[in-house]
Design an enzyme around this catalytic site. Structure first.
Site, mmCIF file in Angstrom:
data_model
loop_
_atom_site.group_PDB
_atom_site.id
_atom_site.type_symbol
_atom_site.label_atom_id
_atom_site.label_comp_id
_atom_site.label_asym_id
_atom_site.label_seq_id
_atom_site.Cartn_x
_atom_site.Cartn_y
_atom_site.Cartn_z
ATOM 1 C CG HIS A 1 -1.758 1.162 1.448
ATOM 2 N ND1 HIS A 1 -3.125 1.180 1.238
ATOM 3 C CD2 HIS A 1 -1.447 2.415 1.890
ATOM 4 C CE1 HIS A 1 -3.606 2.368 1.533
ATOM 5 N NE2 HIS A 1 -2.600 3.144 1.941
ATOM 6 C CD GLU A 2 1.692 3.537 3.719
ATOM 7 O OE1 GLU A 2 1.867 4.594 3.079
ATOM 8 O OE2 GLU A 2 0.704 3.360 4.460
ATOM 9 C CG HIS B 1 0.129 6.022 -0.713
ATOM 10 N ND1 HIS B 1 -1.053 6.333 -1.344
ATOM 11 C CD2 HIS B 1 -0.210 5.641 0.556
ATOM 12 C CE1 HIS B 1 -2.059 6.163 -0.503
ATOM 13 N NE2 HIS B 1 -1.581 5.734 0.654
ATOM 14 C CG HIS C 1 -6.102 6.422 0.543
ATOM 15 N ND1 HIS C 1 -5.812 7.452 1.411
ATOM 16 C CD2 HIS C 1 -5.259 5.404 0.876
ATOM 17 C CE1 HIS C 1 -4.841 7.068 2.237
ATOM 18 N NE2 HIS C 1 -4.488 5.836 1.923
#
Length: 616
Positions: free
Chosen positions: A218-219, A222, A228
Site C-alpha cells: 500500500h505505502e 502511494h 486512496h
C-alpha cells in the site's frame, strides 16, 4: 543514550527483533526532515495548509460547531484508516493527509485550492494526474535506514518482489544514499508515504504496526502514484460517507477529487489494497464511516493482504504501455501479458494456468477445480469441512461454468463459520459479476448468507482464503439456471488495454557485480546485495540478489532489555492473549531467527543463511 531491544513472537511462528535508541527529546519534525527532502519551513507550510484544509471542510460540514473544540476532543481518540492497518500516531497526524500521506507543498496547495472552489463538474480523472510525479528512470533505487530490523527488511523485499513480478517497475537496493531520486525505508511513527516521485530522498515509514506485506505494498503504491481508492471522483457511486460517525476534525480526509486523480479508465475496486476500511476515522472505532452501496461488499473494503488485480493494472497502465507490444494476447477472462515476463499471463484473482483458463492453484490444501454445471446441484466446501475445519494460510478457488445462455446459481447450505473481523481476513468470496477481474463479495463471521446468488454471465468464481485462524468454513451448492442475475453495481469496463514487448534476442545477462557493504556489523540481520545487467533487449530472471552477512554475534550491551510478547488466537474465534516478560541482554545477541552458537549467529532452520534472501 539508552537502547532497548524488542523481541516479538507472533502466533508462535514469527519473531521480530527491534532495536532503537530512546530519546524523549526527539522532535517529530526531525523524522520528516531526516527521511524526506524537506526543510523546516516547508514542513511548517504543509502543516499549516493541512490545518486550513481541516478547518474549511469542518466549517462546510458542521456549520456552527467550533473546530478547535472538536480537534481537541478528537485528539484523545485512536484513529486508523483500516482495521488491517496500524493506528495513526498522534505525533505525526498533523503532518499527514488521509492518515498515511505526506503531501508535498504543491500537492497540499492544489488540494486546498480545489476545496475552496465550488466544483459541480466531476471528471473521470486512482492515479496521480501530475505527470512530473511519475518515476522517470528505472530501476527505482531504495535503501534501508538503520532503524529497520531484519524481519521488516524481509517483508519489504517481499512486497517489492510482488510489485516487480506484476509490473514493469524494477527496484535496486543500494547501501548508501545515492545521488538523485531514491526511496528510504525507515521505522517511523506509523505507516506513511508520499504520492509519486517528489525528488531526492523520499521516505516510506514502516513502523512497528505496519509490518505486513499488504500494508507495505500500500505505502509503495502511494510512492508510485496511487491515491486512496475512495478518493476517486466516482467513489460515491460505490460507497457512501456517513458524516455523523466521522471524527469531525477529520472530515477533510474524505474528499473526492478530480484534479489530482486520474482513474486511467480502471474500474472502481472495492477490494483494492488502497481502499479505506469501513470504520476509517470512526468516532468509536466501531461505527461505519464508509458504507458500500451494495451491502454485500461491506466486509470486502479495507483489506491489506495484497494488491488487487486492478491495483496492479493501474500501475501497468500508467508505466508499462510499451511492454509486450509484439506479443499476441491470448489470456482469458480479462488477463493480460505480464509486463515483467511477456510469455506469461497475469491473471485475475482465482484464475490460473498458462492463459488464465483454469482455477488458481490451491495453497496448503487439496481443493478447487473447474466445475461444468447442469441443472443438478453440485456441492463445494472449504478444506476439512466441517470438522476439524480449515487451517490458517490456505487458499482454494473454483471456476464454475454454466452452459452457454445460462447462468450460475449459488446457495450456502449447512454450517457457516469464519474468523469474524470488520474487514474479512478469512473468507469465502463470490465473483459473480460480468467482470471477473474485479473483487467480489467476501463473507466471514458466523451468519450464513441466506439469499440465492445468480451470476450475470455463464461463468463465476468462488474463492476460499484463510490467513489467520482455523474454523468450520463453508459449504455451498451450485448449478446452472435461467434465472435473472442478482442486481449489483456494474463495474465500468476497462477502456485502456495493456499494450502487448518485443524480445528480439534471447536472455543475455552480464556477470554478477561485487557484493555491497553489509548493512549491519554483527548479529546476522545484515544484508548485502549485488546486481547484474541485461545485455539483450529483454531478460528474464532477477537483476539483483541478496545475502546475509556479518554473522558474528553482537557484543553484550548492559543497557539493553528484551520485551517478549506472545500474541495468539484461540479456538478460531476473536480471542487474543498477551504475555509480557522482561529479561536482560547478558549474552552476545543475534537477530531472530538466528541464535548464538559459539559466538556465531546460526539459524535453527536448515540452510537458512544461504537461502533466505536469495529466495525472496
Amino acid at each position: 543514550m539508552r537502547r532497548f531491544c524488542r523481541l516479538l513472537f507472533l502466533n508462535s511462528l514469527l519473531s521480530i527483533s527491534i532495536c532503537k535508541a530512546q530519546n524523549p527529546a526527539h522532535l517529530v519534525a526531525d523524522e520528516f526532515k531526516e527521511h524526506f527532502n524537506v526543510e523546516e519551513k516547508q514542513l511548517e507550510t504543509v502543516e499549516e495548509l493541512l490545518l486550513k484544509m481541516k478547518k474549511l471542510a469542518h466549517s462546510r460540514s458542521f456549520a456552527g460547531r467550533e473546530f478547535g473544540h472538536d480537534a481537541v476532543e478528537d485528539s484523545k481518540k485512536e484513529v486508523a484508516i483500516s482495521t488491517q492497518q496500524g493506528t495513526i500516531d498522534k505525533k505525526v497526524s498533523p503532518f499527514l493527509f488521509e492518515g498515511d500521506i505526506f503531501l508535498s507543498r504543491r500537492q497540499a496547495v492544489d488540494i486546498l485550492k480545489a476545496l475552496s472552489k465550488d466544483k459541480t463538474k466531476r471528471l473521470r480523472r486512482s492515479f496521480v494526474s501530475d505527470k512530473t510525479a511519475t518515476w522517470k528512470s528505472l530501476p527505482i533505487k531504495y535503501r534501508f535506514h538503520e532503524s529497520i530490523d531484519f524481519y521488516t527488511i524481509s517483508q519489504i523485499i517481499a512486497a517489492i518482489r510482488f510489485w516487480e513480478d506484476s509490473t514493469c517497475i524494477t527496484f535496486e537496493n543500494v547501501s548508501d544514499a545515492p545521488v538523485g531520486d531514491y526511496i528510504e525505508f525507515f521505522s517511523g511513527q506509523g505507516c506513511y508515504s508520499m504520492i509519486g516521485r517528489n525528488g531526492g530522498r523520499q521516505g516510506i515509514s514502516i513502523g512497528e504496526s505496519c509490518v505486513k506485506m499488504g500494508v507495505i505494498e500500500h505505502e509503495i503504491g502511494h510512492a508510485l502514484g496511487l491515491w486512496h481508492e475512495q478518493s476517486r471522483p466516482d467513489a460515491l457511486g460505490y460507497v457512501s460517507i456517513e458524516r455523523d460517525f466521522i471524527l469531525p476534525s477529520y472530515i477533510s480526509d474524505f474528499l473526492q477529487r478530480d484534479d489530482e486523480i486520474d482513474t486511467l479508465g480502471i474500474p472502481y475496486d472495492l477490494g483494492s489494497v488502497m481502499h479505506y476500511g469501513s470504520t476509517a476515522f470512526s468516532v468509536d472505532q466501531k461505527s461505519k464511516t464508509v458504507v458500500t452501496r451494495d451491502s454485500l461488499y461491506q466486509q470486502t473494503i479495507g483489506q491489506r493482504e495484497k494488491l488487487s488485480f486492478y491495483d496492479v493494472a493501474t500501475i501497468n497502465t500508467a508505466y508499462c504501455k510499451e511492454e509486450c507490444k509484439s506479443e499476441k494476447t491470448e489470456c482469458e477472462y480479462g488477463g493480460y501479458m505480464r509486463p515483467s515476463k511477456c510469455s506469461e499471463c497475469l491473471c485475475p484473482d482465482g484464475l490460473g494456468g498458462e492463459k488464465c483458463e483454469k482455477n488458481e492453484d490451491a495453497k496448503n490444501a487439496e481443493c478447487g477445480g473447474i466445475l461444468e454445471l447442469s441443472d443438478e446441484w453440485k456441492t463445494i466446501e472449504s478444506p476439512n469441512y466441517p470438522d476439524p475445519g480449515y487451517e490458517a494460510d490456505q487458499k482454494c478457488s473454483w471456476l464454475l461454468k454454466a452452459p452457454k445462455g445460462k447462468r450460475v446459481e449459488i446457495e450456502f447450505i449447512e454450517d457457516f463459520s469464519f474468523l469474524c473481523t470488520s474487514t474479512c481476513v478469512d473468507f469465502v468470496e463470490l465473483k459473480i459479476s460480468d467482470d471477473l477481474r474485479n473483487t467480489g463479495f467476501r463473507f466471514c463471521c458466523y451468519d450464513k448468507p441466506e439469499i440465492s446468488f445468480v451470476s450475470q454471465i455463464d461463468t463465476a468464481i468462488v474463492i476460499f482464503r484463510s490467513q489467520l485462524s482455523a474454523d468450520i468454513g463453508f459449504k455451498i451448492q451450485v448449478r446452472s439456471t435461467e434465472s435473472e442475475p442478482r442486481t449489483t453495481i456494474a463495474p465500468t469496463i476497462i477502456t485502456t488495454t495493456m499494450a502487448p514487448i518485443t524480445v528480439d534476442t534471447p536472455n543475455v545477462w552480464a556477470d554478477w557485480g561485487e557484493w555491497s557493504m553489509c548493512s549491519r556489523t554483527c548479529g546476522g540481520c545484515g544484508i548485502r546485495s549485488r546486481v547484474r545487467s541485461c545485455r539483450s533487449k529483454k531478460c528474464e530472471g532477477r537483476r539483483q540478489e541478496f545475502g546475509t552477512c556479518n554473522l558474528k554475534a553482537c557484543p553484550v550491551d548492559k543497557h539493553c532489555a528484551k520485551l517478549l510478547s506472545n500474541n495468539r488466537l484461540c479456538n478460531g474465534k476473536v480471542c487474543t492473549k498477551n504475555d509480557i516478560a522482561i529479561s536482560s541482554c547478558d549474552a552476545p545477541q543475534c537477530c531472530p531467527p538466528f541464535v548464538n552458537v559459539d559466538g556465531m549467529c546460526q539459524s535453527d532452520q536448515e540452510n537458512h543463511h544461504d537461502e533466505l534472501w536469495l529466495s525472496i
